[in-house]
Enzyme design. Structure first.
Site, mmCIF file in Angstrom:
data_model
loop_
_atom_site.group_PDB
_atom_site.id
_atom_site.type_symbol
_atom_site.label_atom_id
_atom_site.label_comp_id
_atom_site.label_asym_id
_atom_site.label_seq_id
_atom_site.Cartn_x
_atom_site.Cartn_y
_atom_site.Cartn_z
ATOM 1 N N GLU A 169 14.774 58.477 74.876
ATOM 2 C CA GLU A 169 14.469 58.935 76.228
ATOM 3 C C GLU A 169 13.552 60.162 76.149
ATOM 4 O O GLU A 169 13.981 61.296 76.353
ATOM 5 C CB GLU A 169 15.768 59.286 76.967
ATOM 6 C CG GLU A 169 16.773 58.139 77.009
ATOM 7 C CD GLU A 169 18.164 58.593 77.410
ATOM 8 O OE1 GLU A 169 18.293 59.688 78.017
ATOM 9 O OE2 GLU A 169 19.135 57.878 77.111
ATOM 10 N N GLU A 219 10.333 61.570 82.861
ATOM 11 C CA GLU A 219 10.922 60.727 81.822
ATOM 12 C C GLU A 219 10.600 59.264 82.122
ATOM 13 O O GLU A 219 10.692 58.820 83.264
ATOM 14 C CB GLU A 219 12.439 60.920 81.758
ATOM 15 C CG GLU A 219 13.142 60.045 80.724
ATOM 16 C CD GLU A 219 14.629 60.307 80.648
ATOM 17 O OE1 GLU A 219 15.013 61.493 80.588
ATOM 18 O OE2 GLU A 219 15.418 59.334 80.677
ATOM 19 N N ARG A 233 28.788 65.502 78.464
ATOM 20 C CA ARG A 233 27.432 65.577 77.931
ATOM 21 C C ARG A 233 27.107 66.905 77.248
ATOM 22 O O ARG A 233 25.964 67.139 76.901
ATOM 23 C CB ARG A 233 26.423 65.335 79.066
ATOM 24 C CG ARG A 233 26.490 63.925 79.652
ATOM 25 C CD ARG A 233 25.632 63.777 80.892
ATOM 26 N NE ARG A 233 25.736 62.434 81.465
ATOM 27 C CZ ARG A 233 24.899 61.440 81.221
ATOM 28 N NH1 ARG A 233 23.869 61.638 80.429
ATOM 29 N NH2 ARG A 233 25.070 60.259 81.768
ATOM 30 N N HIS A 289 16.568 62.127 73.636
ATOM 31 C CA HIS A 289 17.862 61.595 73.217
ATOM 32 C C HIS A 289 17.652 60.304 72.446
ATOM 33 O O HIS A 289 16.850 59.457 72.833
ATOM 34 C CB HIS A 289 18.749 61.339 74.430
ATOM 35 C CG HIS A 289 18.999 62.560 75.260
ATOM 36 N ND1 HIS A 289 19.501 62.502 76.538
ATOM 37 C CD2 HIS A 289 18.822 63.875 74.992
ATOM 38 C CE1 HIS A 289 19.617 63.729 77.028
ATOM 39 N NE2 HIS A 289 19.202 64.574 76.104
ATOM 40 N N ARG A 336 21.870 63.934 71.193
ATOM 41 C CA ARG A 336 21.201 64.568 72.325
ATOM 42 C C ARG A 336 20.362 65.785 71.939
ATOM 43 O O ARG A 336 19.690 66.358 72.788
ATOM 44 C CB ARG A 336 22.254 64.989 73.360
ATOM 45 C CG ARG A 336 23.006 63.805 73.939
ATOM 46 C CD ARG A 336 24.152 64.233 74.843
ATOM 47 N NE ARG A 336 23.717 65.112 75.927
ATOM 48 C CZ ARG A 336 23.165 64.682 77.057
ATOM 49 N NH1 ARG A 336 22.964 63.388 77.245
ATOM 50 N NH2 ARG A 336 22.810 65.544 77.991
ATOM 51 N N ASP A 351 -9.823 59.915 53.060
ATOM 52 C CA ASP A 351 -9.575 61.105 52.243
ATOM 53 C C ASP A 351 -8.199 61.682 52.577
ATOM 54 O O ASP A 351 -8.028 62.359 53.582
ATOM 55 C CB ASP A 351 -10.678 62.141 52.492
ATOM 56 C CG ASP A 351 -10.458 63.433 51.717
ATOM 57 O OD1 ASP A 351 -9.543 63.481 50.874
ATOM 58 O OD2 ASP A 351 -11.207 64.402 51.967
ATOM 59 N N GLU A 361 24.794 58.449 71.097
ATOM 60 C CA GLU A 361 23.575 59.120 71.548
ATOM 61 C C GLU A 361 23.517 60.523 70.938
ATOM 62 O O GLU A 361 24.402 61.341 71.175
ATOM 63 C CB GLU A 361 23.583 59.215 73.074
ATOM 64 C CG GLU A 361 22.395 59.965 73.657
ATOM 65 C CD GLU A 361 22.545 60.194 75.153
ATOM 66 O OE1 GLU A 361 21.631 59.819 75.902
ATOM 67 O OE2 GLU A 361 23.585 60.759 75.576
ATOM 68 N N GLU A 381 12.282 64.366 86.147
ATOM 69 C CA GLU A 381 13.425 64.994 85.482
ATOM 70 C C GLU A 381 13.845 66.265 86.227
ATOM 71 O O GLU A 381 13.343 66.571 87.304
ATOM 72 C CB GLU A 381 13.093 65.291 84.013
ATOM 73 C CG GLU A 381 13.715 64.302 83.034
ATOM 74 C CD GLU A 381 15.235 64.300 83.066
ATOM 75 O OE1 GLU A 381 15.842 65.308 83.509
ATOM 76 O OE2 GLU A 381 15.832 63.282 82.679
ATOM 77 N N GLU A 422 11.043 63.023 77.102
ATOM 78 C CA GLU A 422 10.660 63.749 78.317
ATOM 79 C C GLU A 422 9.361 64.509 78.068
ATOM 80 O O GLU A 422 9.047 64.865 76.922
ATOM 81 C CB GLU A 422 11.772 64.711 78.720
ATOM 82 C CG GLU A 422 13.082 63.998 79.063
ATOM 83 C CD GLU A 422 14.274 64.938 79.167
ATOM 84 O OE1 GLU A 422 15.295 64.519 79.744
ATOM 85 O OE2 GLU A 422 14.194 66.078 78.652
#
Length: 445
Positions: free
Chosen positions: A133, A197, A317, A246, A336, A54, A334, A190, A135
């Site tokens: 990645e 992670e 970063r 990430h 982030r 359904d 990447e 982490e 977490e």
């Protein structure tokens, strides 16, 4: 390999592993795993795509007057859950959703990703490789089995036991994932207390989205066996880092990584820069999809390592997009900002669409920002062309509404139902009275 040979292999595994029940899994619009469990006796019916459910009862699917939907198992996703009973194990298929007339259901997130991947192939690429990645936090349970706001450790980044009391749980998760065919690359504590992670090998976008859903299921299941609650909520606690996911991305044409060019600056191809330009252009719009909850925006604030500014860099970063140092086949970008509350199928679809728009229109990315953006004031960010990510879910929804490319990546059905659900979520949050308000105002006025 033909479907019939695959079926024979599946039946052999079922016999060898003593599988008694089969789960037909799929994912709803909000990223929640759903399943229909059938006994082994009904497997042939399932493999003939004749199991019905359904659809009107599933978030973002269909109305009650058009509710019949069919589950089409993907044979490549067959897997046995290793933690289930030796007296009769449980296996699963991940399914696509089809209409009664045999056409794919446009509201199926997995089908929607396939649709975007087909567009990618039409542009001449063969594979959209993804590595994530994700977490998560581990909380203790009370005597009723409900999660407490009490972490099971006070560990920090890369800590070991006895500081990291989640190590045994994390190790068992890794073992179960490996039994299911995952290639685990790393497992560690982490930055925040209680935060963990586990990284698994990259793969093509569809398989990786499937793997993310399986990963979440395994993490939660094994955590419960350790009397813990695993949550992928982006920011469960104030004052510590939130949980991100990430997303590392690269485009391949056959065996060639199209992001790599040894003759170019930083060995990054012009096509990679165009893809990055598309990500930068559409970042504020796809954020509603990649960070889809009210809570997501409690993570996207300065001071906790999560990006909140739209920029890119090959060195630091703090921007939203980073270029890891690996080159050759491992050349990638990447993103982030993504968090693990996101529906992985929708997330990969909008990221791919944003990047492909950059390639199709030969966009040029802004200059990379190689200094810490958190140290810049507003005027410096404006001078360097750095935009802010949306500050709230409502801000993000307003940005999404203006972007035809990202709306197109979702398709009309998913876009309309997603917006409706998220506007309701925002209004519930907006009108609720929160503990902070009572602490601030109850005795002051």
């Amino acid at each position: 390999m033909s479907a019939e040979i695959k079926k024979k292999d599946i039946y052999k595994i079922i016999e060898d592993e003593n599988v008694r029940f089969i789960r037909l899994q799929f994912t709803d619009m909000l990223g929640t795993i759903k399943n229909v469990e059938i006994p082994f006796s009904q497997l042939e019916k399932a493999l003939d795509n004749k199991i019905m459910f359904d659809g009107s009862s599933i978030e973002g699917f269909v109305r009650i007057e058009e509710s019949d939907m069919y589950l089409y198992p993907d044979l490549d996703t067959f897997s046995v859950f290793p933690w289930t009973s030796e007296k009769g194990k449980v296996a699963r298929f991940i399914c696509d959703i089809y209409n009664p007339d045999g056409t794919p259901f446009e509201g199926c997130p997995r089908y929607n990703l396939k649709r975007n991947l087909k567009y990618m192939e039409d542009l001449g690429f063969t594979t959209f490789n993804i590595g994530t990645e994700p977490e998560f936090f581990l909380f203790k349970l009370d005597e009723k089995g409900d999660p407490l706001l009490e972490l099971n450790d006070r560990g920090g980044y890369f800590d070991l036991a006895p500081t990291d009391l989640g190590e045994n749980c994390r190790r068992d998760i890794v073992l179960e994932l490996e039994d299911m065919g995952f290639e685990i690359e790393a497992s560690h504590h982490e930055v925040a207390p209680g935060q963990h992670e586990i990284d698994f090998k990259y793969s093509d976008a569809l398989k990786h989205a499937d793997d993310i859903q399986t990963f979440k299921l395994v993490v939660k299941t094994i955590a419960r066996k350790h009397n813990l609650h695993a949550t992928f909520m982006p920011k469960p606690l104030f004052g510590v880092n939130g949980s991100g996911m990430h997303v590392n991305m690269s485009l391949f044409k056959d065996d060639k990584n199209m992001f790599y060019d040894e003759k170019e600056d930083m060995q990054l191809s012009g096509l990679m820069k165009q893809f990055t330009a598309g990500i930068i252009k559409h970042a504020t719009s796809f954020t509603a999809v990649t960070n889809p909850t009210v809570n997501s925006y409690k993570r996207l604030v300065p001071g906790y390592e999560a990006p909140c500014y739209v920029a890119w860099s090959g060195l630091n970063r703090s921007p939203l997009v980073r270029v890891p140092s690996s080159r050759g086949l491992s050349t990638r970008i990447e993103a982030r900002s993504v968090d693990p509350s996101a529906n992985p199928y929708l997330t990969m679809a909008v990221l791919l669409a944003a990047g492909l728009d950059g390639i199709k229109n030969k966009l040029t990315p802004p200059n990379p920002i190689d200094q810490n953006i958190y140290d810049m004031d507003k005027s410096e960010r404006i001078k360097n062309g750095v935009k802010d990510l949306p500050a709230t879910l409502m801000d993000a929804l307003e940005e999404l509404e203006k972007d035809a490319v990202i709306k197109g990546a979702l398709g009309n059905h998913l876009y309309e139902h997603f917006m409706k659900a998220k506007l309701i979520e925002w209004d519930m949050f907006r009108t609720a009275v929160h503990p902070w308000e009572r602490e601030q105002y109850l005795t002051s006025f």
